[in-house]
Design a protein around this motif. Sequence first.
Motif, PDB file in Angstrom:
ATOM      1  N   PRO A  18       0.818  -1.227   0.000  1.00  0.00           N
ATOM      2  CA  PRO A  18       0.000   0.000   0.000  1.00  0.00           C
ATOM      3  C   PRO A  18       0.852   1.277   0.000  1.00  0.00           C
ATOM      4  N   THR A  19       1.985   1.255   0.706  1.00  0.00           N
ATOM      5  CA  THR A  19       2.859   2.440   0.742  1.00  0.00           C
ATOM      6  C   THR A  19       3.482   2.674  -0.637  1.00  0.00           C
ATOM      7  N   ALA A  20       3.843   1.588  -1.327  1.00  0.00           N
ATOM      8  CA  ALA A  20       4.399   1.719  -2.682  1.00  0.00           C
ATOM      9  C   ALA A  20       3.378   2.406  -3.587  1.00  0.00           C
ATOM     10  N   ARG A  21       2.126   2.006  -3.477  1.00  0.00           N
ATOM     11  CA  ARG A  21       1.066   2.620  -4.308  1.00  0.00           C
ATOM     12  C   ARG A  21       0.946   4.118  -4.028  1.00  0.00           C
ATOM     13  N   ASP A  22       0.953   4.477  -2.728  1.00  0.00           N
ATOM     14  CA  ASP A  22       0.781   5.895  -2.367  1.00  0.00           C
ATOM     15  C   ASP A  22       1.972   6.729  -2.827  1.00  0.00           C
ATOM     16  N   LEU A  23       3.188   6.170  -2.691  1.00  0.00           N
ATOM     17  CA  LEU A  23       4.379   6.926  -3.117  1.00  0.00           C
ATOM     18  C   LEU A  23       4.365   7.135  -4.631  1.00  0.00           C
ATOM     19  N   LYS A  24       3.899   6.125  -5.342  1.00  0.00           N
ATOM     20  CA  LYS A  24       3.816   6.248  -6.806  1.00  0.00           C
ATOM     21  C   LYS A  24       2.763   7.291  -7.179  1.00  0.00           C
ATOM     22  N   GLU A  25       1.649   7.241  -6.492  1.00  0.00           N
ATOM     23  CA  GLU A  25       0.578   8.207  -6.756  1.00  0.00           C
ATOM     24  C   GLU A  25       1.050   9.643  -6.479  1.00  0.00           C
ATOM     25  N   ALA A  26       2.011   9.777  -5.537  1.00  0.00           N
ATOM     26  CA  ALA A  26       2.550  11.108  -5.215  1.00  0.00           C
ATOM     27  C   ALA A  26       3.588  11.551  -6.251  1.00  0.00           C
ATOM     28  N   GLY A  27       3.801  10.726  -7.295  1.00  0.00           N
ATOM     29  CA  GLY A  27       4.669  11.119  -8.393  1.00  0.00           C
ATOM     30  C   GLY A  27       6.093  10.601  -8.295  1.00  0.00           C
ATOM     31  N   ASN A  28       6.346   9.641  -7.431  1.00  0.00           N
ATOM     32  CA  ASN A  28       7.713   9.123  -7.251  1.00  0.00           C
ATOM     33  C   ASN A  28       8.009   7.928  -8.145  1.00  0.00           C
ATOM     34  N   ARG A  29       9.320   7.723  -8.399  1.00  0.00           N
ATOM     35  CA  ARG A  29       9.756   6.440  -8.970  1.00  0.00           C
ATOM     36  C   ARG A  29       9.924   5.502  -7.780  1.00  0.00           C
ATOM     37  N   VAL A  30       9.255   4.345  -7.842  1.00  0.00           N
ATOM     38  CA  VAL A  30       9.219   3.442  -6.686  1.00  0.00           C
ATOM     39  C   VAL A  30       9.826   2.090  -7.054  1.00  0.00           C
ATOM     40  N   ILE A  31      10.816   1.683  -6.278  1.00  0.00           N
ATOM     41  CA  ILE A  31      11.492   0.406  -6.527  1.00  0.00           C
ATOM     42  C   ILE A  31      11.253  -0.508  -5.326  1.00  0.00           C
TER      43      ILE A  31
END
Length: 283
Positions: free
Chosen positions: A122-135
């Motif tokens: 869920p945190t990965a989804r939120d960080l991506k939604e905030a415009g981040n590149r998520v690994i």
Amino acid sequence: MGKYNQDFKVLTKRELCANTYHFKIQAPLIAKKILAGQFIMIRPNENSERIPLSICGWNREEGYIELIIMSAGRTSTEATIKEVGDSFKDVVGPLGQRSHIAKYDGACVLMGGGYGTGAIIPTARDLKEAGNRVIGVVGARSENLLLMVDELKDACDEVYLTTNDGSIGIEGFVTHALEEIQKKEKVSSVLAVGPVPMMIAVANMTKEDGIECWVSLNAIMVDGTGMCGACRVTVGGKTKFACFHGPDFNGHEVDFKELMTRQKMFVDQEKIAMEAFTGALEK
Ligand SMILES: Cc1cc2nc3c(=O)[nH]c(=O)nc-3n(C[C@H](O)[C@H](O)[C@H](O)COP(=O)(O)OP(=O)(O)OC[C@H]3O[C@@H](n4cnc5c(N)ncnc54)[C@H](O)[C@@H]3O)c2cc1C
Ligand code: FES
């Protein structure tokens, strides 16, 4: 069913690896409000203890939450032997604070070990939604112990796998994946959720490299609401309650030595409880 008389029914159950299961549980009020990084407490049966569990997903419309439960001792085993159609006695939540979400100039690396791989989704989804590149990085002893890889791939831009025995992905630990990622791009923030030695290694490495680091503390909890003090941890020299102020904290400030000592406080009682439970099951 009213607010005080809910049926926390098991809707689906899937074995992920030995002793570890994914459950969908009917819990519409929690599903409506839960945020990434928060957790719940369950009591499988009337006479069970309460244990904290992370949430790896939810569906607000259909009113269910998703859990990964590893059978570690008596109460978690009481939960993992539930089958579809059975119900949990209580599910309380959402508890704790939302994970730290911000827009970074470099990549966000989310690392999971064991049930922690579910918790970072869920945190990965939120960080991506905030415009981040998520690994995402998933670590395990061996390939057959890696959990939720496909689900994590859906939530991240890229996923690295690490296994101690080299059976798949990078041979070694999650920190080896972080080294590889840093060779290719700037990393601004790391979240690690898993066994304490893994979180210590990640905290040490990110401190040296000047990268922000969040860890999710799996302190022993009793009430989960900041009342009893069981989950007391020291962060930045101050006393915090993992259930209320966390579970995510700045990994560079956590007194991990104290956390490990407190986690071992009830080892003798845990052994007795498990032996009594398995003895009763065998009869
Ligand atoms: C915020 C939070 C989120 C968690 N999320 C999950 C999750 O999503 N899935 C999951 O399977 N487990 C999760 N845990 C761990 C889970 O709560 C414990 O495994 C459980 O409380 C053990 O209870 P038990 O009666 O089964 O075992 P016990 O007999 O109480 O303990 C057996 C062994 O389990 C380990 N253990 C006990 N308590 C904890 C604890 N709090 N954290 C880690 N290890 C512990 C110790 O090695 C202990 O010796 C989480 C813990 C916290 C604090
Ligand atoms: S579990 Fe009681 S204060 Fe956190």
